[in-house]
Design an enzyme around this catalytic site. Structure first.
Site, short mmCIF file in Angstrom:
data_model
loop_
_atom_site.label_atom_id
_atom_site.label_comp_id
_atom_site.label_asym_id
_atom_site.label_seq_id
_atom_site.Cartn_x
_atom_site.Cartn_y
_atom_site.Cartn_z
N THR A 14 15.10 -10.20 26.45
CA THR A 14 15.19 -8.81 26.95
C THR A 14 13.91 -8.38 27.66
O THR A 14 13.94 -7.91 28.81
CB THR A 14 15.45 -7.86 25.74
OG1 THR A 14 16.58 -8.35 25.04
CG2 THR A 14 15.70 -6.43 26.20
N LYS A 107 4.49 -6.79 17.75
CA LYS A 107 3.80 -6.01 16.71
C LYS A 107 3.56 -6.82 15.45
O LYS A 107 2.54 -6.67 14.77
CB LYS A 107 4.58 -4.74 16.35
CG LYS A 107 6.03 -4.98 15.97
CD LYS A 107 6.97 -4.21 16.84
CE LYS A 107 8.27 -4.93 17.03
NZ LYS A 107 9.08 -4.43 18.10
N GLU A 131 0.12 -2.97 24.37
CA GLU A 131 0.67 -1.62 24.52
C GLU A 131 2.15 -1.55 24.14
O GLU A 131 2.62 -0.60 23.50
CB GLU A 131 0.50 -1.15 25.98
CG GLU A 131 1.01 0.24 26.25
CD GLU A 131 0.27 1.30 25.45
OE1 GLU A 131 -0.92 1.50 25.69
OE2 GLU A 131 0.89 1.92 24.56
N VAL A 134 3.93 -1.00 20.26
CA VAL A 134 4.18 0.25 19.52
C VAL A 134 4.85 1.26 20.44
O VAL A 134 4.31 1.60 21.49
CB VAL A 134 2.86 0.85 18.97
CG1 VAL A 134 3.16 2.10 18.15
CG2 VAL A 134 2.12 -0.17 18.13
N GLY A 136 7.32 1.18 22.48
CA GLY A 136 7.84 0.73 23.78
C GLY A 136 7.22 1.39 24.98
O GLY A 136 6.06 1.15 25.32
N GLU A 192 20.18 -4.89 15.25
CA GLU A 192 20.41 -6.35 15.23
C GLU A 192 21.53 -6.67 14.24
O GLU A 192 21.84 -5.87 13.36
CB GLU A 192 19.15 -7.05 14.71
CG GLU A 192 17.87 -6.68 15.42
CD GLU A 192 17.63 -7.52 16.65
OE1 GLU A 192 18.20 -8.62 16.74
OE2 GLU A 192 16.88 -7.06 17.53
N LYS A 207 4.00 -1.17 13.19
CA LYS A 207 3.49 -0.26 14.23
C LYS A 207 2.46 0.72 13.66
O LYS A 207 1.42 0.95 14.27
CB LYS A 207 4.67 0.48 14.86
CG LYS A 207 5.61 -0.46 15.63
CD LYS A 207 6.91 0.24 15.99
CE LYS A 207 7.85 -0.67 16.75
NZ LYS A 207 9.18 -0.08 16.93
N1 NAP Z 1 13.60 -5.76 22.83
C1 NAP Z 1 12.87 -4.66 22.72
O1 NAP Z 1 13.33 -3.56 23.01
C2 NAP Z 1 11.45 -4.75 22.27
C3 NAP Z 1 10.69 -3.56 22.16
C4 NAP Z 1 9.35 -3.65 21.78
C5 NAP Z 1 8.80 -4.87 21.48
N2 NAP Z 1 9.56 -6.00 21.55
C6 NAP Z 1 8.94 -7.29 21.24
O2 NAP Z 1 8.97 -8.12 22.39
C7 NAP Z 1 9.05 -9.48 22.00
C8 NAP Z 1 10.26 -10.12 22.68
O3 NAP Z 1 11.41 -9.41 22.30
P1 NAP Z 1 12.83 -9.62 23.03
O4 NAP Z 1 13.68 -8.50 22.59
O5 NAP Z 1 12.63 -9.86 24.47
O6 NAP Z 1 13.32 -10.96 22.32
P2 NAP Z 1 14.54 -11.90 22.75
O7 NAP Z 1 15.45 -11.19 23.66
O8 NAP Z 1 15.07 -12.47 21.50
O9 NAP Z 1 13.81 -13.06 23.59
C9 NAP Z 1 12.99 -14.02 22.99
C10 NAP Z 1 12.66 -15.08 24.01
O10 NAP Z 1 11.80 -16.02 23.40
C11 NAP Z 1 12.32 -17.34 23.59
N3 NAP Z 1 12.00 -18.13 22.42
C12 NAP Z 1 12.39 -17.94 21.16
N4 NAP Z 1 11.91 -18.90 20.36
C13 NAP Z 1 11.20 -19.72 21.15
C14 NAP Z 1 10.47 -20.90 20.91
N5 NAP Z 1 10.37 -21.44 19.70
N6 NAP Z 1 9.84 -21.49 21.97
C15 NAP Z 1 9.94 -20.96 23.21
N7 NAP Z 1 10.63 -19.84 23.50
C16 NAP Z 1 11.25 -19.22 22.47
C17 NAP Z 1 13.81 -17.18 23.77
O11 NAP Z 1 14.30 -18.28 24.52
P3 NAP Z 1 15.85 -18.43 24.93
O12 NAP Z 1 16.17 -17.24 25.78
O13 NAP Z 1 15.91 -19.70 25.68
O14 NAP Z 1 16.62 -18.43 23.64
C18 NAP Z 1 13.88 -15.85 24.51
O15 NAP Z 1 13.79 -16.07 25.89
C19 NAP Z 1 9.14 -9.47 20.46
O16 NAP Z 1 7.85 -9.66 19.93
C20 NAP Z 1 9.63 -8.07 20.16
O17 NAP Z 1 9.25 -7.61 18.87
C21 NAP Z 1 10.87 -5.96 21.94
#
Ligand code: NAP
Length: 431
Positions: A14, A107, A131, A134, A136, A192, A207
């Site tokens: 995402t 975080k 940034e 916490v 977003g 989730e 956070k």
């Molecule tokens: N989503 C939000 O709204 C949001 C808000 C604030 C902070 N965050 C933080 O942002 C970070 C990413 O979140 P997200 O929502 O983007 O997560 P996500 O959609 O689950 O994406 C995770 C990515 O990491 C890759 N990945 C997972 N395990 C891996 C590994 N062992 N080696 C290499 N690549 C790996 C996945 O690959 P594949 O795609 O190939 O499976 C995917 O592309 C997290 O720390 C989350 O807490 C997210």
């Protein structure tokens, strides 16, 4: 043209895809603002073949994500894999050791390893920027670390988890019970499949731990954050809170009480007149109390592709401009060990909901126990009468120490007329 700022993006979910989209769409604007182009040189994720809806063909694919730390000429690694351990931790550590900046939205990583990673970054004269970790899209790290840097901060109250805020809003608006509102949140993509990190307060705990470190100049110590989630909240609590003039909110609290810190996440009753009560659905808000700035409130979307990626790119822009501040606002080697207040010593007003058999003498028994602990009742509400049946009785107290509430509840729960352990929540009247 000035030399480009060269980044690698690890994690193309995402947030990672959101970052690619911003850098592709707003390339000209970013170049103007940084004085040089931002160039994605490499990307990595688990699966190379997945269609991610963006064109990645111009970027080198790194098979082993951890190798990104050693890519020739890379200025910053953007860690968007997630998780406090594993690839996220080893990649971040290796990049910093190699003198490469790290930007992350993670975080859990910073709350668990922030002190070690900040020390490493500052020792190598690079940045660990977070940034997006916490709230977003709300620039709360920047606000606290830079915008409000002139202030002594006495407290921070935050609605830091959009999933919980959505569920509590839905319960109030529809009269639904917790499980039904959770399913609704999952169907809308706000929760989730395994929602425990959100609903048990862990996400908000990460956070508030980070905000407390910046506000009070202490090492982040996630294991000491007390976390209570929203699983036990019932429709009755929401209704009673409404009748008393409050809304229920899951708050991240970081408060300095006479030099000792209270850092916790817990459901609290917030008065309807508080600006925090107006923060509904998936929105986040952070309410800061500074000695000169008074009580600014920052609010906006705390998650999702656009807002989170916007915060990640803001950090990249800072680095491309050559702007750097210590990870937690003061140099890592000057961060203090936090001194926590004993939970029992926390002074607050409380909401007590008792599930009792409606029979003469019940309230007198409860009142006698509370009196023995010097707890005075401010108000009491009961819905109707049902002699011999179960009813809910709600009491609010004047300010009292938590230890007294806790001890009295243990005795109250032993009464024969009590059907369940009392539900206790903090009333936050000063917001
Ligand atoms: N989503 C939000 O709204 C949001 C808000 C604030 C902070 N965050 C933080 O942002 C970070 C990413 O979140 P997200 O929502 O983007 O997560 P996500 O959609 O689950 O994406 C995770 C990515 O990491 C890759 N990945 C997972 N395990 C891996 C590994 N062992 N080696 C290499 N690549 C790996 C996945 O690959 P594949 O795609 O190939 O499976 C995917 O592309 C997290 O720390 C989350 O807490 C997210």
């Amino acid at each position: 043209m000035s030399k480009s700022f060269r980044i690698g993006i690890a994690g193309l979910g995402t947030v990672g895809v959101g970052v690619v989209k911003i850098i592709q769409k707003n390339a000209d604007l970013l170049e103007q603002r940084c004085g040089r182009p931002i160039e994605i040189i490499c990307v990595s994720a688990r699966s190379k073949d997945k269609d991610r809806g963006v064109d990645l063909s111009a970027y080198e694919w790194v098979d082993n994500t951890e190798d990104m730390a050693g890519i020739d000429g890379i200025d910053a690694v953007v860690e968007l894999v997630g998780g406090s351990e594993g690839v996220a931790y080893s990649l971040t550590k290796q990049a910093l050791e190699n003198g490469v900046h790290v930007v992350t939205a993670n975080k859990a990583l910073v709350a668990n390893h922030g002190y070690e990673l900040a020390s490493l970054a500052e020792g190598r004269d690079v940045s660990l920027s977070y940034e997006a970790a916490v709230a977003g899209g709300i620039p709360v790290i920047k606000a606290l670390r830079e915008g409000f840097a002139a202030n002594r901060i006495s407290s921070i109250y935050g609605i830091l988890n959009g999933t919980c805020n959505y569920i509590l809003t839905d319960m109030r608006e529809t009269g639904a019970e917790f499980e039904d509102s959770l399913v609704e949140a999952q169907e809308k993509g706000y929760a989730e499949a395994d929602p425990s990190f959100d609903i048990d307060g862990v996400d908000a705990g990460h956070k508030i731990c980070l905000l407390a470190s910046i506000a009070f100049g202490v090492k982040p110590e996630f294991s000491a954050v007390r976390m209570t989630g929203i699983r036990r909240i019932t429709g009755i609590d929401i209704k009673f809170a409404g009748e008393l003039g409050y809304k229920l909110k899951l708050l991240g609290i970081a408060r300095d009480q006479g030099g000792k810190l209270n850092i916790s996440v817990e459901p609290c009753l917030v008065p309807n007149s508080s600006p925090l009560a107006a923060i509904e659905d998936v929105y986040n808000a952070v309410f800061i109390n500074g000695d000169f700035v008074d009580t600014p409130l920052l609010t906006g979307r705390g998650a999702g592709e656009g807002p989170t990626a916007s915060a990640v790119v803001a950090d990249i822009i800072d680095l491309a401009r050559g702007f750097k501040v210590p990870t937690f606002g003061i140099p890592a080697d000057k961060l203090k060990d936090p001194v926590f207040i004993d939970q029992g010593e926390i002074l607050a007003r409380y909401y007590l909901r008792l599930s009792v058999v409606d029979q003469p003498g019940v309230i007198a028994d409860v009142s006698a126990i509370l009196r023995d602990y010097n707890i005075s009742i401010e108000s009491m509400v009961q819905h109707g009468r049902a002699p011999g049946q179960a009813v809910s009785v709600v009491m609010t107290t004047h300010k009292t120490k938590y230890i007294d509430i806790e001890s009295s509840c243990v005795l109250i729960a032993e009464l024969e007329t009590l059907l369940d352990f009392p539900c206790v929540m903090r009333l936050e009247d000063e917001l």
